[in-house]
Design a protein around this motif. Structure first.
Motif, short mmCIF file in Angstrom:
data_model
loop_
_atom_site.label_atom_id
_atom_site.label_comp_id
_atom_site.label_asym_id
_atom_site.label_seq_id
_atom_site.Cartn_x
_atom_site.Cartn_y
_atom_site.Cartn_z
N ARG A 69 0.81 -1.49 0.07
CA ARG A 69 0.05 0.01 -0.06
C ARG A 69 0.80 1.28 0.06
N ILE A 70 1.96 1.37 0.73
CA ILE A 70 2.61 1.96 1.01
C ILE A 70 3.88 2.25 -0.44
N GLY A 71 4.31 1.57 -1.33
CA GLY A 71 5.15 1.51 -2.09
C GLY A 71 6.33 0.39 -1.86
N ALA A 72 6.45 -0.31 0.23
CA ALA A 72 8.22 -0.39 0.07
C ALA A 72 8.02 -2.10 -0.11
N ILE A 73 8.90 -1.73 -0.79
CA ILE A 73 9.53 -3.33 -0.97
C ILE A 73 9.20 -4.83 -0.21
N HIS A 74 8.53 -5.73 -0.20
CA HIS A 74 8.94 -6.71 1.16
C HIS A 74 9.10 -8.25 0.84
N SER A 75 9.85 -9.33 2.05
CA SER A 75 10.29 -10.13 1.22
C SER A 75 9.99 -10.71 2.67
N VAL A 76 9.28 -12.45 1.91
CA VAL A 76 8.97 -12.67 2.88
C VAL A 76 9.57 -14.18 3.15
N VAL A 77 10.17 -14.51 3.89
CA VAL A 77 10.65 -15.48 4.77
C VAL A 77 10.27 -16.52 5.73
N PHE A 78 10.18 -17.43 5.28
CA PHE A 78 9.62 -18.93 6.21
C PHE A 78 9.92 -19.00 7.07
N ALA A 79 9.30 -19.04 8.12
CA ALA A 79 9.50 -18.72 9.85
C ALA A 79 9.87 -20.28 10.36
N GLY A 80 10.60 -21.14 9.45
CA GLY A 80 10.81 -22.06 10.13
C GLY A 80 12.39 -22.24 9.61
N PHE A 81 12.91 -20.95 8.85
CA PHE A 81 14.65 -21.03 9.18
C PHE A 81 15.05 -20.65 9.78
N SER A 82 16.39 -20.52 9.81
CA SER A 82 17.17 -20.35 11.04
C SER A 82 17.70 -19.04 10.86
N SER A 83 18.19 -18.49 11.75
CA SER A 83 19.00 -16.64 12.16
C SER A 83 19.65 -16.73 11.33
N LYS A 84 20.44 -17.99 10.42
CA LYS A 84 21.55 -17.68 9.82
C LYS A 84 20.73 -17.24 7.93
N ALA A 85 19.83 -18.44 7.72
CA ALA A 85 19.54 -18.38 6.79
C ALA A 85 18.18 -16.24 6.77
N LEU A 86 17.83 -16.30 8.05
CA LEU A 86 17.61 -14.91 7.58
C LEU A 86 18.25 -13.68 7.55
N SER A 87 19.41 -13.61 8.59
CA SER A 87 20.10 -12.97 8.09
C SER A 87 20.63 -13.06 6.85
N ALA A 88 20.95 -13.28 6.28
CA ALA A 88 21.72 -13.81 4.32
C ALA A 88 20.64 -13.02 4.68
N ARG A 89 19.12 -13.16 3.91
CA ARG A 89 18.06 -12.47 3.02
C ARG A 89 17.68 -10.86 3.58
N ILE A 90 17.83 -10.65 5.02
CA ILE A 90 18.07 -9.43 4.98
C ILE A 90 19.48 -8.68 4.40
N ASN A 91 20.55 -9.14 5.09
CA ASN A 91 21.70 -8.00 4.22
C ASN A 91 21.77 -8.36 2.63
N ASP A 92 20.53 -9.14 2.33
CA ASP A 92 21.65 -8.82 0.15
C ASP A 92 20.21 -8.21 0.11
N SER A 93 19.31 -8.08 1.04
CA SER A 93 18.55 -6.96 0.32
C SER A 93 18.27 -5.70 0.83
N LYS A 94 18.93 -5.53 2.17
CA LYS A 94 19.45 -3.88 2.86
C LYS A 94 18.16 -3.42 3.67
N CYS A 95 17.23 -4.49 4.17
CA CYS A 95 15.85 -4.40 5.08
C CYS A 95 16.39 -3.02 6.14
N SER A 96 15.36 -2.46 6.20
CA SER A 96 15.82 -1.79 7.40
C SER A 96 14.00 -2.17 8.89
#
Length: 197
Positions: A69-96
């Motif tokens: 609705r506000i034009g933010a780019i979202h990325s959904v990560v499966f809530a079964g993934f590890s912290s390492k998998a989560l951080s890799a995706r956060i850092n790759d897309s530079k989420c705020s």
């Protein structure tokens, strides 16, 4: 009747908790607008990236639609993934901003999503805020510098939030591959490309 606001938009039926609920289009729009306004209050603007790490609950859908609705780019990560998998995706897309829940129910187990997020955020300098939905009411660690309760953010928020005008080729969301054969790849989906397809 062209507007079907009283029609059912979302049906939630949890076999684990036994919770059942329905949201009409009117109620869903109001919840999405409240959360979209809350994201704006946190400084999120068109083009910013938001990571969503939530259980399968209506609020996950609300978070996705609020970003759109506000034009933010979202990325959904499966809530079964590890912290390492989560951080890799956060850092790759530079989420705020990270949107998550205190926990999740899976079978007869309760998963501590918040601690997984806390571990991931140790190596994610781009994340300024972590919005936490109270799902399991488990005992969690709280960092008042970045953690905010979902309900506290939306409690006094208006249910009116005008949608941001988007170009057909503007990015709508990023969906990452599993990473089973190497570094996860972020597949970019544009607004018109996704909706028309």
């Amino acid at each position: 009747n062209q507007w079907r606001g009283q029609n059912t938009a979302l049906i939630y039926d949890s076999p684990i908790t036994g919770n059942k609920s329905q949201l009409t289009y009117d109620k869903l729009r109001a919840k999405v607008s409240k959360f979209a306004g809350a994201l704006k209050d946190q400084g999120i603007v068109k083009g910013d990236r938001v990571i969503i790490y939530m259980p399968m609950i209506p609020e996950a859908v609300i978070a996705m639609l609020a970003c759109a609705r506000i034009g933010a780019i979202h990325s959904v990560v499966f809530a079964g993934f590890s912290s390492k998998a989560l951080s890799a995706r956060i850092n790759d897309s530079k989420c705020s901003i990270l949107i998550t829940a205190d926990g999740a129910f899976r079978g007869n187990k309760t998963l501590d999503l918040k601690s997984i997020c806390d571990d991931a955020l140790k190596s994610c300098p781009s994340v300024k805020k972590s919005i936490v939905y109270k799902r399991t009411s488990g005992n969690i660690k709280w960092n008042s510098k970045i953690d905010i309760w979902w309900n506290d953010l939306t409690e006094n928020m208006s249910d009116q939030c005008d949608p941001t005008v988007m170009d057909s080729e503007d990015t709508l969301f990023i969906l990452y591959t599993s990473g089973s054969t190497g570094k996860p790849k972020g597949m970019v989906h544009t607004c018109a490309g996704y909706m028309i397809y």
